[in-house]
Design a protein around this motif. Structure first.
Motif, PDB file in Angstrom:
ATOM      1  N   ALA B  46      28.805  35.775  43.784  1.00 21.79           N
ATOM      2  CA  ALA B  46      28.630  36.601  44.986  1.00 21.79           C
ATOM      3  C   ALA B  46      29.641  37.746  44.988  1.00 21.79           C
ATOM      4  O   ALA B  46      29.364  38.842  45.481  1.00 21.79           O
ATOM      5  N   ARG B  47      30.808  37.482  44.418  1.00 20.71           N
ATOM      6  CA  ARG B  47      31.833  38.542  44.326  1.00 20.71           C
ATOM      7  C   ARG B  47      31.512  39.530  43.215  1.00 20.71           C
ATOM      8  O   ARG B  47      31.761  40.717  43.321  1.00 20.71           O
ATOM      9  N   HIS B  48      30.989  39.014  42.104  1.00 23.22           N
ATOM     10  CA  HIS B  48      30.775  39.856  40.931  1.00 23.22           C
ATOM     11  C   HIS B  48      29.594  39.278  40.146  1.00 23.22           C
ATOM     12  O   HIS B  48      29.722  38.238  39.510  1.00 23.22           O
ATOM     13  N   PRO B  49      28.434  39.963  40.206  1.00 21.00           N
ATOM     14  CA  PRO B  49      27.225  39.400  39.592  1.00 21.00           C
ATOM     15  C   PRO B  49      27.345  39.154  38.087  1.00 21.00           C
ATOM     16  O   PRO B  49      26.546  38.418  37.529  1.00 21.00           O
ATOM     17  N   GLN B  50      28.329  39.786  37.441  1.00 20.73           N
ATOM     18  CA  GLN B  50      28.461  39.555  36.014  1.00 20.73           C
ATOM     19  C   GLN B  50      29.288  38.302  35.709  1.00 20.73           C
ATOM     20  O   GLN B  50      29.367  37.877  34.552  1.00 20.73           O
ATOM     21  N   GLY B  51      29.880  37.716  36.754  1.00 21.12           N
ATOM     22  CA  GLY B  51      30.656  36.492  36.526  1.00 21.12           C
ATOM     23  C   GLY B  51      31.886  36.726  35.676  1.00 21.12           C
ATOM     24  O   GLY B  51      32.212  35.932  34.800  1.00 21.12           O
ATOM     25  N   LEU B  52      32.555  37.839  35.918  1.00 20.74           N
ATOM     26  CA  LEU B  52      33.768  38.149  35.156  1.00 20.74           C
ATOM     27  C   LEU B  52      34.955  38.234  36.112  1.00 20.74           C
ATOM     28  O   LEU B  52      34.787  38.427  37.315  1.00 20.74           O
ATOM     29  N   VAL B  53      36.131  38.100  35.558  1.00 24.33           N
ATOM     30  CA  VAL B  53      37.343  38.450  36.285  1.00 24.33           C
ATOM     31  C   VAL B  53      37.953  39.654  35.578  1.00 24.33           C
ATOM     32  O   VAL B  53      37.660  39.869  34.391  1.00 24.33           O
ATOM     33  N   PRO B  54      38.773  40.444  36.257  1.00 23.87           N
ATOM     34  CA  PRO B  54      39.226  40.293  37.632  1.00 23.87           C
ATOM     35  C   PRO B  54      38.283  40.937  38.649  1.00 23.87           C
ATOM     36  O   PRO B  54      37.491  41.807  38.317  1.00 23.87           O
ATOM     37  N   VAL B  55      38.419  40.451  39.896  1.00 28.20           N
ATOM     38  CA  VAL B  55      37.880  41.149  41.060  1.00 28.20           C
ATOM     39  C   VAL B  55      39.067  41.354  41.993  1.00 28.20           C
ATOM     40  O   VAL B  55      39.814  40.404  42.254  1.00 28.20           O
ATOM     41  N   LEU B  56      39.249  42.566  42.460  1.00 28.04           N
ATOM     42  CA  LEU B  56      40.324  42.828  43.420  1.00 28.04           C
ATOM     43  C   LEU B  56      39.704  43.078  44.784  1.00 28.04           C
ATOM     44  O   LEU B  56      38.913  44.010  44.965  1.00 28.04           O
ATOM     45  N   GLU B  57      40.044  42.193  45.723  1.00 26.58           N
ATOM     46  CA  GLU B  57      39.553  42.358  47.092  1.00 26.58           C
ATOM     47  C   GLU B  57      40.656  43.053  47.874  1.00 26.58           C
ATOM     48  O   GLU B  57      41.766  42.505  47.980  1.00 26.58           O
ATOM     49  N   THR B  58      40.358  44.224  48.399  1.00 30.44           N
ATOM     50  CA  THR B  58      41.399  44.973  49.109  1.00 30.44           C
ATOM     51  C   THR B  58      41.440  44.542  50.576  1.00 30.44           C
ATOM     52  O   THR B  58      40.511  43.895  51.064  1.00 30.44           O
ATOM     53  N   ASP B  59      42.495  44.932  51.277  1.00 30.27           N
ATOM     54  CA  ASP B  59      42.605  44.473  52.675  1.00 30.27           C
ATOM     55  C   ASP B  59      41.591  45.148  53.580  1.00 30.27           C
ATOM     56  O   ASP B  59      41.364  44.687  54.693  1.00 30.27           O
ATOM     57  N   ASP B  60      40.939  46.214  53.126  1.00 29.72           N
ATOM     58  CA  ASP B  60      39.817  46.740  53.917  1.00 29.72           C
ATOM     59  C   ASP B  60      38.465  46.249  53.390  1.00 29.72           C
ATOM     60  O   ASP B  60      37.419  46.834  53.693  1.00 29.72           O
ATOM     61  N   GLY B  61      38.491  45.157  52.623  1.00 27.25           N
ATOM     62  CA  GLY B  61      37.247  44.466  52.304  1.00 27.25           C
ATOM     63  C   GLY B  61      36.487  44.956  51.091  1.00 27.25           C
ATOM     64  O   GLY B  61      35.405  44.468  50.787  1.00 27.25           O
ATOM     65  N   LEU B  62      37.018  45.940  50.388  1.00 22.61           N
ATOM     66  CA  LEU B  62      36.381  46.382  49.142  1.00 22.61           C
ATOM     67  C   LEU B  62      36.521  45.309  48.085  1.00 22.61           C
ATOM     68  O   LEU B  62      37.546  44.644  47.998  1.00 22.61           O
ATOM     69  N   ARG B  63      35.492  45.175  47.256  1.00 22.13           N
ATOM     70  CA  ARG B  63      35.595  44.305  46.089  1.00 22.13           C
ATOM     71  C   ARG B  63      35.478  45.151  44.834  1.00 22.13           C
ATOM     72  O   ARG B  63      34.401  45.649  44.518  1.00 22.13           O
ATOM     73  N   LEU B  64      36.577  45.319  44.145  1.00 24.63           N
ATOM     74  CA  LEU B  64      36.615  46.197  42.985  1.00 24.63           C
ATOM     75  C   LEU B  64      36.528  45.380  41.708  1.00 24.63           C
ATOM     76  O   LEU B  64      37.148  44.313  41.600  1.00 24.63           O
ATOM     77  N   THR B  65      35.765  45.898  40.745  1.00 24.01           N
ATOM     78  CA  THR B  65      35.634  45.214  39.456  1.00 24.01           C
ATOM     79  C   THR B  65      36.018  46.178  38.329  1.00 24.01           C
ATOM     80  O   THR B  65      36.180  47.376  38.556  1.00 24.01           O
ATOM     81  N   GLN B  66      36.121  45.624  37.153  1.00 22.43           N
ATOM     82  CA  GLN B  66      36.505  46.334  35.923  1.00 22.43           C
ATOM     83  C   GLN B  66      37.978  46.775  35.990  1.00 22.43           C
ATOM     84  O   GLN B  66      38.337  47.673  36.754  1.00 22.43           O
ATOM     85  N   SER B  67      38.769  46.182  35.140  1.00 25.10           N
ATOM     86  CA  SER B  67      40.223  46.359  35.247  1.00 25.10           C
ATOM     87  C   SER B  67      40.678  47.822  35.190  1.00 25.10           C
ATOM     88  O   SER B  67      41.557  48.223  35.956  1.00 25.10           O
ATOM     89  N   LEU B  68      40.079  48.623  34.313  1.00 22.11           N
ATOM     90  CA  LEU B  68      40.543  50.019  34.234  1.00 22.11           C
ATOM     91  C   LEU B  68      40.142  50.813  35.468  1.00 22.11           C
ATOM     92  O   LEU B  68      40.886  51.680  35.924  1.00 22.11           O
ATOM     93  N   ALA B  69      38.982  50.513  36.011  1.00 15.95           N
ATOM     94  CA  ALA B  69      38.556  51.171  37.250  1.00 15.95           C
ATOM     95  C   ALA B  69      39.481  50.773  38.400  1.00 15.95           C
ATOM     96  O   ALA B  69      39.830  51.601  39.260  1.00 15.95           O
ATOM     97  N   ILE B  70      39.900  49.507  38.400  1.00 20.88           N
ATOM     98  CA  ILE B  70      40.834  49.040  39.437  1.00 20.88           C
ATOM     99  C   ILE B  70      42.174  49.769  39.296  1.00 20.88           C
ATOM    100  O   ILE B  70      42.753  50.233  40.287  1.00 20.88           O
ATOM    101  N   CYS B  71      42.661  49.901  38.069  1.00 17.53           N
ATOM    102  CA  CYS B  71      43.940  50.597  37.853  1.00 17.53           C
ATOM    103  C   CYS B  71      43.859  52.060  38.297  1.00 17.53           C
ATOM    104  O   CYS B  71      44.791  52.581  38.917  1.00 17.53           O
ATOM    105  N   GLU B  72      42.749  52.717  37.996  1.00 18.64           N
ATOM    106  CA  GLU B  72      42.583  54.121  38.420  1.00 18.64           C
ATOM    107  C   GLU B  72      42.543  54.209  39.955  1.00 18.64           C
ATOM    108  O   GLU B  72      43.084  55.151  40.546  1.00 18.64           O
ATOM    109  N   TYR B  73      41.900  53.237  40.582  1.00 15.71           N
ATOM    110  CA  TYR B  73      41.862  53.182  42.050  1.00 15.71           C
ATOM    111  C   TYR B  73      43.277  53.044  42.613  1.00 15.71           C
ATOM    112  O   TYR B  73      43.671  53.765  43.545  1.00 15.71           O
ATOM    113  N   LEU B  74      44.045  52.128  42.044  1.00 18.89           N
ATOM    114  CA  LEU B  74      45.424  51.937  42.516  1.00 18.89           C
ATOM    115  C   LEU B  74      46.226  53.229  42.329  1.00 18.89           C
ATOM    116  O   LEU B  74      47.015  53.613  43.191  1.00 18.89           O
TER     117      LEU B  74
END
Lengths: 214, 214
Positions: B46-74
């Motif tokens: 339900a968090r990530h249809p591909q069944g992979l980690v990591p998923v980063l859930e932010t305090d405003d409820g976003l669920r971010l996937t793909q580690s490099l995309a998460i790093c760019e977001y941060l």
């Protein structure tokens, strides 16, 4: 002049061609024949020690590697039209969709990997094809779910204009078709790829349109 | 509160832990046991249809996937300290080094791929290990050349502070060591990884320091 060292059927080179076309940037093409092994020749290894394509040589002499890094560079130097949306959460979504293809599907199905399966592991044609299709289906099933479930999707992967996600999707769809993967379970992917392929920037980037197509 | 769904030995989760630590951001950890198959459970799909980690859930409820995309977001939301240099050409270099690891080495050597080799292709332990090491050596040989040849390298992959490239490099070195790859031909990689691992942000992100380490 900007020069793209690529190969007509390389997915990664195809991505960069789309990005250059979307940005309206002129470029020369310098084909590196992957089937003949030119990527392992001295001339190309001097450009890129990993012996991969694409390499983008800019007019100020930079040699850029890795297709997604090249696309981000083009985005930073030529912001319009944008390949990434404005807000960080949307940018993260587009990058994640792009990376689902670029990190989870494509690396497993590219030429050097298929060669290792056959040459080192003695895998036969049927098992090689099953491998290829397995990773396409693993990735596309997840991508289809994300595109269907998430509000950001539109006529393209994100909204109604092409982004980095579509730039990765279309070459992967092309390759999946080439290996006769059954894409009937992915209507959203097929519709989006169809919308993208109707655009001139994508059409001109297609493998069969390249000078080295054979 | 920001929550990281990860696994102590996942390279991709390890990258995100380093990035969060470098940025000085607090986060909860919610382990997803990949060996027990929890990534294929309903809750995680339900968090990530591909069944992979990591998923980063932010305090405003976003669920971010793909580690490099998460790093760019941060990086976009918390620009200091920077994980990418200022100028586009340098940013392209750092992203390309990161992607050399994230797109060319790691995808071939992760757990689901090794499982397919054994389960579907009947590959034995020796051939599995040879596969693992082959892709590490292919990638690290190129990376070592780039790091040695290019002026941008310093105490870290780019200059004298850690960037996205080091965030990708250190988990890959950890994994290569775990599979007893001989890294003697890569002195520059080893020195940079050593410099990075001496920093608290990297040390606290190491697999053995995680609550789910076993």
């Amino acid at each position: 002049m900007t020069t793209l060292y690529g190969y007509f059927r390389s997915s990664a080179a195809y991505r960069v061609r789309i990005a250059l076309n979307l940005k309206g940037l002129a470029y020369d093409q310098a084909p590196v024949n992957l089937v003949k092994g030119e990527q392992r020749g001295e001339a190309h290894l001097a450009r890129h020690p990993q012996g991969l394509v694409p390499v983008l040589e800019t007019d100020d002499g930079l040699r850029l590697t890795q297709s997604l890094a090249i696309c981000e560079y083009l985005e930073e130097c030529h912001p319009t039209p944008a390949l990434l949306p404005e807000h960080p959460a949307d940018r993260a979504r587009v990058r994640a969709l792009a990376q689902l293809v670029a990190c989870e599907i494509h690396p497993l199905d590219n030429l050097r990997v298929l060669k290792y399966l056959v040459g080192e592991l003695g895998v036969d044609d049927a098992a090689k094809l099953a491998w290829y299709r397995h990773w396409v289906h693993e990735g596309f099933a997840a991508l289809e779910t994300q595109l269907s479930r998430e509000a950001g999707s539109g006529e393209f992967c994100h909204g109604d204009t092409p982004t980095l996600a579509d730039i990765c999707l279309v070459p992967q769809v092309f390759n999946a078709e080439r290996f006769e993967c059954d894409l009937s379970a992915y209507p959203r992917i097929r519709r989006i790829a169809g919308n993208a392929r109707a655009l001139e920037a994508f059409r001109k980037a297609a493998p069969e349109e390249q000078p080295d197509a054979s």
